[in-house]
Design a protein around this motif. Structure first.
Motif, PDB file in Angstrom:
ATOM      1  N   LYS A 249       0.870  -1.188   0.000  1.00  0.00           N
ATOM      2  CA  LYS A 249       0.000   0.000   0.000  1.00  0.00           C
ATOM      3  C   LYS A 249       0.900   1.230   0.000  1.00  0.00           C
ATOM      4  CE  LYS A 249      -4.286   1.709   0.651  1.00  0.00           C
ATOM      5  NZ  LYS A 249      -5.435   1.387  -0.212  1.00  0.00           N
ATOM      6  N   GLU A 266      -2.545   5.832  -3.572  1.00  0.00           N
ATOM      7  CA  GLU A 266      -3.379   6.951  -3.140  1.00  0.00           C
ATOM      8  C   GLU A 266      -2.520   8.170  -2.836  1.00  0.00           C
ATOM      9  OE1 GLU A 266      -4.471   6.693   1.386  1.00  0.00           O
ATOM     10  OE2 GLU A 266      -4.698   4.676   0.531  1.00  0.00           O
ATOM     11  N   THR A 268      -2.216  11.201   0.022  1.00  0.00           N
ATOM     12  CA  THR A 268      -2.660  11.661   1.330  1.00  0.00           C
ATOM     13  C   THR A 268      -2.535  13.185   1.400  1.00  0.00           C
ATOM     14  OG1 THR A 268      -2.416  11.347   3.726  1.00  0.00           O
ATOM     15  CG2 THR A 268      -0.395  11.336   2.419  1.00  0.00           C
ATOM     16  N   TYR A 281      -3.842   6.445  10.015  1.00  0.00           N
ATOM     17  CA  TYR A 281      -5.190   6.159  10.522  1.00  0.00           C
ATOM     18  C   TYR A 281      -6.054   5.501   9.439  1.00  0.00           C
ATOM     19  CZ  TYR A 281      -3.932   9.014  14.557  1.00  0.00           C
ATOM     20  OH  TYR A 281      -3.317   9.504  15.672  1.00  0.00           O
ATOM     21  N   SER A 282      -5.826   5.875   8.185  1.00  0.00           N
ATOM     22  CA  SER A 282      -6.596   5.260   7.099  1.00  0.00           C
ATOM     23  C   SER A 282      -6.259   3.774   6.965  1.00  0.00           C
ATOM     24  CB  SER A 282      -6.356   5.975   5.780  1.00  0.00           C
ATOM     25  OG  SER A 282      -5.074   5.672   5.243  1.00  0.00           O
ATOM     26  N   LEU A 283      -5.019   3.418   7.287  1.00  0.00           N
ATOM     27  CA  LEU A 283      -4.614   2.017   7.202  1.00  0.00           C
ATOM     28  C   LEU A 283      -5.342   1.163   8.232  1.00  0.00           C
ATOM     29  CD1 LEU A 283      -0.746   2.396   6.749  1.00  0.00           C
ATOM     30  CD2 LEU A 283      -2.417   1.768   5.003  1.00  0.00           C
ATOM     31  N   THR A 284      -5.715   1.785   9.323  1.00  0.00           N
ATOM     32  CA  THR A 284      -6.432   1.043  10.383  1.00  0.00           C
ATOM     33  C   THR A 284      -7.920   1.350  10.373  1.00  0.00           C
ATOM     34  OG1 THR A 284      -5.944   2.837  11.955  1.00  0.00           O
ATOM     35  CG2 THR A 284      -4.383   1.012  11.875  1.00  0.00           C
ATOM     36  N   LYS A 285      -8.339   2.029   9.301  1.00  0.00           N
ATOM     37  CA  LYS A 285      -9.770   2.337   9.114  1.00  0.00           C
ATOM     38  C   LYS A 285     -10.327   3.222  10.225  1.00  0.00           C
ATOM     39  CE  LYS A 285      -9.648  -0.472   5.617  1.00  0.00           C
ATOM     40  NZ  LYS A 285      -9.534   0.045   4.246  1.00  0.00           N
ATOM     41  N   GLU A 286      -9.415   3.974  10.855  1.00  0.00           N
ATOM     42  CA  GLU A 286      -9.870   4.855  11.923  1.00  0.00           C
ATOM     43  C   GLU A 286      -9.306   6.253  11.728  1.00  0.00           C
ATOM     44  OE1 GLU A 286      -9.729   1.389  15.341  1.00  0.00           O
ATOM     45  OE2 GLU A 286      -9.448   3.477  15.900  1.00  0.00           O
ATOM     46  N   VAL A 287      -9.650   6.872  10.625  1.00  0.00           N
ATOM     47  CA  VAL A 287      -9.152   8.197  10.309  1.00  0.00           C
ATOM     48  C   VAL A 287      -9.704   9.209  11.297  1.00  0.00           C
ATOM     49  CG1 VAL A 287      -9.019   9.997   8.542  1.00  0.00           C
ATOM     50  CG2 VAL A 287      -9.056   7.574   7.879  1.00  0.00           C
TER      51      VAL A 287
END
Length: 289
Positions: A249, A266, A268, A281-287
């Motif tokens: 990624k 992508e 950022t 945070y996007s990698l852990t789906k918690e932006v």
């Protein structure tokens, strides 16, 4: 699931004040507490990176000198790929003949000529005189960024290094003269045992052909038993491409050139906007908003 993330420093983790923001530090700690191995992947020397993180309680793996060295979180060297000494001395001899400012990244210091900064000041004045529309403040910021590194050691000439047994891991050449930079690139491009990359507008850097951020990321992934598809990487410049292209990624910073963005999965936010934190945070789906 991402298990390891490689983060570039200049133009990526560092903001325009050459600092790691509170938001980015919190994001790195967040990643570590969620099982993601954090790796700093930079053209800088490992001891410079250690200085940056000295008061943060963060001790990451460090891919330094554009992949020529890898250091463990405890500070011990894990891997190194140096330029042949005679090849390095020949490079430095040519750079001195052409009046380049240069830096040599070794085990314990960034070696640079005593008159190097004077050369760049002269070049800056000439560039400003030849092009009145040029931003002198921008050139000064480029110098400040270059000089902000930790661990400089000054020499009179490359001949001071003839009897040394130090490792020659990375040689950076810097100039405000575009014609001079182009001449240097043409001189070393295609050299059999070397890799040449750009990490900023006014430089080019030389390493052993088997040294790059991408090669180092792969070596480290194998060491930590992480599949390359489970790695992530974020950067902004051409010396980041080797790792951005192989990571599972990849993200280009919002301030990166379009060519870098086109090679990534992508884009950022910029380094002014804590783009690294946003990507983590996007990698852990918690932006975090």
């Amino acid at each position: 699931m991402i298990k390891m993330i490689a983060i570039d420093l200049d133009g990526t983790l560092l903001n325009e004040e050459n600092q790691v923001s509170k938001e980015n530090l919190e994001a790195i700690k967040y990643a570590q507490t969620h099982g993601i191995e954090v790796v700093i992947a930079t053209g800088r020397a490992h001891f410079d990176v250690q200085e940056i993180f000295k008061h943060t309680n963060i001790k990451p793996w460090i891919i330094a000198a554009n992949g020529a060295t890898i250091y463990q979180p405890n500070g011990e060297r894990f891997h190194a790929q140096s330029i042949n000494k005679q090849v390095a001395l020949d490079i430095l001899s040519w750079l001195e003949e052409e009046a380049f400012y240069y830096e040599v990244f070794s085990d314990h210091a960034i070696v640079t000529p005593q008159n190097g900064r004077e050369l760049l000041t002269i070049e800056m004045d000439r560039a400003a005189s030849a092009n009145p529309e040029l931003s002198v403040n921008e050139l000064k910021r480029a110098l400040e960024k270059q000089y902000s590194q930790f661990g400089f050691s000054f020499i009179e000439s490359y001949t001071d290094l003839l009897d040394t047994d130090m490792g020659f891991y990375n040689i950076l050449a810097f100039s405000f003269d575009e014609a001079k930079l182009s001449k240097g690139w043409a001189k070393f491009e295609g050299t059999q045992d070397l890799t040449i990359v750009k990490s900023a507008k006014h430089n080019f850097e030389l390493e052993h052909k088997n040294a790059s951020k991408g090669i180092a990321l792969n070596i480290l992934a194998n060491k930590l038993k992480v599949n390359i598809d489970e790695t992530a990487a974020v950067g902004d410049s051409f010396n980041d491409l080797s790792m951005l292209k192989i990571a599972g990624k990849s993200a280009a910073m919002g301030n990166a050139q379009q060519e870098i963005k086109d090679c990534c999965h992508e884009v950022t936010l910029s380094n002014k906007e804590n783009g690294v934190a946003h990507f983590i945070y996007s990698l852990t789906k918690e932006v975090k908003k």
